[in-house]
Design a protein around this motif. Structure first.
Motif, mmCIF file in Angstrom:
data_model
loop_
_atom_site.group_PDB
_atom_site.id
_atom_site.type_symbol
_atom_site.label_atom_id
_atom_site.label_comp_id
_atom_site.label_asym_id
_atom_site.label_seq_id
_atom_site.Cartn_x
_atom_site.Cartn_y
_atom_site.Cartn_z
ATOM 1 N N UNK A 106 -3.934 -16.746 -7.729
ATOM 2 C CA UNK A 106 -4.313 -15.967 -6.544
ATOM 3 C C UNK A 106 -3.095 -15.315 -5.898
ATOM 4 N N UNK A 107 -1.998 -16.058 -5.832
ATOM 5 C CA UNK A 107 -0.789 -15.491 -5.228
ATOM 6 C C UNK A 107 -0.266 -14.294 -6.030
ATOM 7 N N UNK A 108 -0.557 -14.297 -7.342
ATOM 8 C CA UNK A 108 -0.093 -13.206 -8.208
ATOM 9 C C UNK A 108 -1.004 -11.989 -8.167
ATOM 10 N N UNK A 109 -2.220 -12.160 -7.658
ATOM 11 C CA UNK A 109 -3.195 -11.073 -7.787
ATOM 12 C C UNK A 109 -3.782 -10.591 -6.463
ATOM 13 N N UNK A 110 -3.602 -11.341 -5.398
ATOM 14 C CA UNK A 110 -4.158 -10.931 -4.103
ATOM 15 C C UNK A 110 -3.125 -10.077 -3.353
ATOM 16 N N UNK A 146 4.003 -2.746 0.081
ATOM 17 C CA UNK A 146 2.557 -2.528 0.089
ATOM 18 C C UNK A 146 2.021 -2.645 -1.338
ATOM 19 N N UNK A 147 1.072 -3.519 -1.531
ATOM 20 C CA UNK A 147 0.476 -3.745 -2.861
ATOM 21 C C UNK A 147 -0.957 -3.240 -2.908
ATOM 22 N N UNK A 148 -1.308 -2.585 -4.017
ATOM 23 C CA UNK A 148 -2.709 -2.260 -4.305
ATOM 24 C C UNK A 148 -2.954 -2.723 -5.730
ATOM 25 N N UNK A 178 -7.601 -1.568 -14.834
ATOM 26 C CA UNK A 178 -7.419 -1.206 -13.426
ATOM 27 C C UNK A 178 -5.949 -0.923 -13.114
ATOM 28 N N UNK A 179 -5.724 -0.048 -12.148
ATOM 29 C CA UNK A 179 -4.350 0.322 -11.800
ATOM 30 C C UNK A 179 -3.796 -0.616 -10.714
ATOM 31 N N UNK A 180 -2.496 -0.802 -10.730
ATOM 32 C CA UNK A 180 -1.825 -1.504 -9.639
ATOM 33 C C UNK A 180 -0.597 -0.701 -9.226
#
Lengths: 149, 110
Positions: free
Chosen positions: A25-29, A45-47, A54-56
């Motif tokens: 969760x810490x790696x993906x949220x 800022x993370x998306x 999917x893009x990040x």
């Protein structure tokens, strides 16, 4: 933490006293990523569109490098065991495209062994050195500023 | 890297840098060499105290001394700072630093 020298990959192992699902969760949220990714209080800022393909994107800035943008695409998503995405970096000091970052989580007792592999530098050895050795430029600037290099 | 495994010269460099007056002396030499009197005039401490600081800096090879007549000049020698920089670099490693941050974050919330 241990560093394993592979052909061109950076490989690091770390043990974390928390269940793999918590680490995953810490790696993906994006909210949690924003909380721990920055090392110097500068906001990042993370998306993240958390699905295969999917893009990040992560955008931040630091005093010596100016604004930087990390981005890529999710390649592997197997919670809470594995996560991989392509990784490109665009900043004032450089452009790096098409490397791959993979996180592998293995339960160890009640904790997690996390293995990070950053690969596919494909000859971009200066960039590899920078990820192995640190965020670019700071050291050379310091020495140059003091009249050394 | 443990400090016990460092060469004596590195110990001398770190010790020399541990004092704010000595760091200020180095800062003042960035723009060029200066005679000892001019260095001393910038600080509210006695001339012998400045001489002691300069001796520590000289032994660490952070400054080089040159005599011209009766005047001693000091010049910055940044080369030994590479050791300091290398050491700091270990705390700046991109992935190592981020994984350590992740560990702190997850374990604090676990």
């Amino acid at each position: 933490m241990r560093s394993v020298a592979a052909s061109d990959a950076i490989v690091l192992d770390i043990e974390i006293a928390a269940h793999p699902s918590r680490v995953f969760t810490a790696l993906t949220d994006p909210v949690q990523l924003a909380a721990w990714w920055s090392l110097d209080q500068e906001p990042v800022a993370w998306e993240l569109d958390l699905r295969i393909g999917g893009k990040w994107r992560a955008v931040g800035r630091d005093a010596s490098c100016g604004e930087w943008v990390l981005s890529g695409e999710i390649l592997e998503l197997d919670p809470p065991r594995a996560l991989a995405y392509s990784w490109s970096e665009h900043s004032s000091s450089k452009t790096l495209e098409g490397t791959i970052v993979r996180y592998e989580l293995t339960p160890v007792g009640s904790g997690t062994r996390l293995r990070l592999t950053h690969s596919e530098f494909r000859g971009a050895m200066a960039a590899r050195q920078e990820y192995q050795g640190g965020w670019p430029g700071i050291c050379r600037r310091l020495v140059a500023h003091l009249g050394g290099a | 890297m443990a400090s016990a495994t460092r060469a004596p010269s590195s110990v001398a460099v770190f010790r020399a840098l541990s004092d704010p007056t000595r760091r200020a002396i180095l800062d003042g030499l960035r723009t060029g060499r200066r005679p000892v009197g001019e260095i001393a005039a910038r600080f509210p401490v006695s001339r012998p105290a400045i001489s002691r600081h300069l001796r520590v800096l000289r032994r660490a090879r952070l400054v080089l001394e040159e005599r011209q007549g009766r005047v001693r000049w000091y010049a910055l020698n940044a080369e030994p700072l590479r050791d300091v920089d290398r050491w700091l670099g270990e705390y700046r490693q991109f992935w190592t630093a981020r994984l350590a941050s992740l560990k702190r974050f997850v374990e604090a919330g676990a």
